[in-house]
Write an enzyme that holds these catalytic residues in place. Structure first.
Site, PDB file in Angstrom:
ATOM      1  N   GLY A 171       0.814  -1.212   0.000  1.00 10.66           N
ATOM      2  CA  GLY A 171       0.000   0.000   0.000  1.00 10.66           C
ATOM      3  C   GLY A 171       0.847   1.262   0.000  1.00 10.66           C
TER       4      GLY A 171
ATOM      5  N   ASN B 178      -8.698   4.309   7.671  1.00  7.66           N
ATOM      6  CA  ASN B 178      -8.179   3.176   8.420  1.00  7.66           C
ATOM      7  C   ASN B 178      -8.301   3.321   9.933  1.00  7.66           C
ATOM      8  OD1 ASN B 178      -6.180   5.163   7.383  1.00  7.66           O
ATOM      9  ND2 ASN B 178      -4.867   4.210   8.911  1.00  7.66           N
TER      10      ASN B 178
ATOM     11  N   GLN C 254      -8.131   0.119   2.612  1.00  8.00           N
ATOM     12  CA  GLN C 254      -8.958  -0.316   3.731  1.00  8.00           C
ATOM     13  C   GLN C 254     -10.394  -0.680   3.303  1.00  8.00           C
ATOM     14  OE1 GLN C 254      -8.374  -1.663   7.156  1.00  8.00           O
ATOM     15  NE2 GLN C 254      -6.870  -0.046   6.817  1.00  8.00           N
TER      16      GLN C 254
ATOM     17  N   SER D  25      -3.727  -3.117  -1.006  1.00 12.37           N
ATOM     18  CA  SER D  25      -2.622  -3.811  -0.343  1.00 12.37           C
ATOM     19  C   SER D  25      -3.067  -5.191   0.126  1.00 12.37           C
ATOM     20  CB  SER D  25      -2.135  -2.984   0.842  1.00 12.37           C
ATOM     21  OG  SER D  25      -1.201  -3.733   1.587  1.00 12.37           O
TER      22      SER D  25
ATOM     23  N   HIS E 298      -1.989  -7.511   2.323  1.00 15.01           N
ATOM     24  CA  HIS E 298      -2.052  -8.029   3.708  1.00 15.01           C
ATOM     25  C   HIS E 298      -3.248  -7.513   4.490  1.00 15.01           C
ATOM     26  CE1 HIS E 298      -0.431  -4.648   6.314  1.00 15.01           C
ATOM     27  NE2 HIS E 298      -0.033  -4.214   5.135  1.00 15.01           N
TER      28      HIS E 298
ATOM     29  N   CYS F 291       1.143   2.379  11.776  1.00  7.76           N
ATOM     30  CA  CYS F 291       2.339   3.079  11.309  1.00  7.76           C
ATOM     31  C   CYS F 291       2.692   4.245  12.221  1.00  7.76           C
ATOM     32  CB  CYS F 291       2.130   3.616   9.906  1.00  7.76           C
ATOM     33  SG  CYS F 291       1.248   2.477   8.874  1.00  7.76           S
TER      34      CYS F 291
HETATM   35  C1  LIG Z   1      -2.272  -0.214   5.674  1.00  4.56           C
HETATM   36  C2  LIG Z   1      -2.591   0.978   4.859  1.00  4.56           C
HETATM   37  C3  LIG Z   1      -1.673   1.507   3.947  1.00  4.56           C
HETATM   38  C4  LIG Z   1      -0.264   0.983   3.823  1.00  4.56           C
HETATM   39  O1  LIG Z   1      -0.214  -0.276   3.226  1.00  4.56           O
HETATM   40  P1  LIG Z   1       1.095  -1.217   3.467  1.00  4.56           P
HETATM   41  O2  LIG Z   1       0.850  -2.360   2.530  1.00  4.56           O
HETATM   42  O3  LIG Z   1       1.059  -1.615   4.897  1.00  4.56           O
HETATM   43  O4  LIG Z   1       2.276  -0.421   3.099  1.00  4.56           O
HETATM   44  C5  LIG Z   1      -2.071   2.570   3.184  1.00  4.56           C
HETATM   45  N1  LIG Z   1      -3.292   3.108   3.296  1.00  4.56           N
HETATM   46  C6  LIG Z   1      -4.211   2.627   4.153  1.00  4.56           C
HETATM   47  C7  LIG Z   1      -5.551   3.239   4.214  1.00  4.56           C
HETATM   48  C8  LIG Z   1      -3.898   1.549   4.977  1.00  4.56           C
HETATM   49  O5  LIG Z   1      -4.791   1.098   5.837  1.00  4.56           O
END
Ligand SMILES: *Cc1c(COP(=O)(O)O)cnc(C)c1O
Length: 386
Positions: free
Chosen positions: A73, A154, A182, A202, A204, A330
């Site tokens: 992401g 998120n 999300q 993303s 995961h 994060c």
């Molecule tokens: C988790 C997340 C990201 C970052 O994605 P990663 O794959 O963890 O780098 C970006 N935007 C939102 C809204 C997220 O929830």
């Protein structure tokens, strides 16, 4: 007896589905070729990547040539924002809009652009955590090149009116980017219905492997490349593809699209049970207003506990084997109040007494009950100390 662990942090990451892992394993073991190699090992890997790209494109309503695989992401967000901004600059457009509640992957990229001379303006949100379309419209200028608004937040789950924003952008020839990282794990997204030119996802966050994502770039929309390297991804993103992860992402997305509706119905009833219990406690408030399904995801429950520091609440939850978060993973290392909650009008101390509970497909009714009871217990314990 081993302590029971309860995971209420699905918005941070999710476990990989065993079915997804099974699909990935052959690409670590027998079919470990580099997708760019011309021999049989490479061709097998390339075939797997092609199938994954076709699948992702079909699910999102895109063409395979509009899907680019990335490292997640964050890279997708960075590519969209930086690559989009640099392309706009070539056309003399250096004004950029982003909502105040974007993920740090977007906000940090915006800060970089600002240092490089771009004019960045932030779109506020209302008390419910949603962008209002009039707040976008009145900020659009002659030289606006890019507008970035996420589809679902998120930290609160608040859903944004990206369809309407994309329409405004289209009329004016402005690039529209939406971080759907999300949203996609819970609702089936069709990029045409959404209308955004660029969309990030993303793996995961929907039970696929970490370190893998995708960026949809609508045909004809030129954005600059971010990762320089070989000719991978049609020359747009250098680097040997993570073939097992790409295979996993596609399969996880397929499972997610197949089950989203059913799952969200169940998650919603769990959410309502949880809220029934915790909102009846003294000094507990739901951050955001999600009376309608269109307003927010059922899986993210952001609660404020009056007079309680979220760090001590988190600590006590953890002691009980319950994983929750004070906001985005994060930013959890920082002691700053959540930028999302303060944008919604919460004071610094209100933001610092808020906790994100995010549930998912494997959450059970017993867990909901257990965590709700622990909330009551911990609240009493912390408040008794004061
Ligand atoms: C988790 C997340 C990201 C970052 O994605 P990663 O794959 O963890 O780098 C970006 N935007 C939102 C809204 C997220 O929830």
């Amino acid at each position: 007896m081993e302590k029971k662990l309860i995971y209420f942090d699905y918005a941070a990451t999710t476990p990989v589905d065993s079915e997804v892992l099974e699909k990935m394993l052959p690409y670590y073991k027998e079919n470990y070729g580099n997708a760019d190699s011309l021999h049989i090992f490479g061709r097998k890997a390339q075939t797997a990547v092609d199938c994954a790209r076709d699948k992702v494109a079909e699910l999102l309503g895109a063409k395979p040539s509009e899907i680019y695989f990335t490292s997640g992401g964050t890279e997708s967000d960075n590519w969209a924002v930086l690559g989009g901004a640099y392309a706009c600059k070539k056309r003399g457009k250096t004004h950029i809009l982003a909502s105040q509640i974007e993920h740090h992957a977007v906000l940090s990229a915006m800060e970089r652009l600002e240092k490089e001379g771009f004019e960045i303006e932030y779109i506020p949100v209302n008390a419910g955590g949603r962008v209002e379309i009039s707040d976008v419209e009145k900020r659009l200028k002659e030289n606006t090149g890019l507008v970035a608004v996420m589809k679902a937040n998120n930290e609160t789950g608040a859903i944004q009116p990206v369809e309407e924003i994309a329409k405004l952008c289209k009329e004016r020839g402005i690039l529209c980017f939406s971080d759907c990282v999300q949203y996609v794990p819970h609702r089936n997204l069709d990029v045409n219905a959404l209308g955004a030119d660029v969309v990030a996802i993303s793996s995961h966050k929907f039970h696929g492997p970490k370190g893998c994502g995708a960026l949809y770039i609508k045909k004809g929309v030129g954005i600059e490349k971010l990762v320089a390297g070989g000719e991978q991804e049609r020359g747009m993103r250098g680097g040997t593809l993570n073939v097992p992860a790409v295979v996993g992402l596609a399969h996880a997305l397929e499972l997610c699209y197949k089950n989203n509706q059913e799952r969200e119905k169940r998650i919603k009833s769990l959410r309502d049970k949880f809220l029934d219990k915790v909102l009846s406690l003294d000094g507990v408030t739901l951050n955001g207003d999600f009376s309608k399904d269109e307003d927010g995801l059922a899986s993210i429950i952001n609660l404020r506990f009056d007079g309680v520091e979220n760090t001590s609440f988190l600590y006590n939850m953890d002691l009980n084997g319950i994983a929750v978060a004070s906001g985005s993973a994060c930013a959890s290392a920082s002691l700053k109040p959540s930028h999302v909650l303060t944008a919604m009008g919460l004071s610094e101390s209100e933001a610092k007494s808020s906790i994100r509970f995010s549930i998912g497909k494997d959450t059970t009714e017993e867990e909901i009950e257990y965590v709700a009871n622990k909330c009551e217990e911990i609240l009493q314990k912390i408040r008794a100390k004061r």
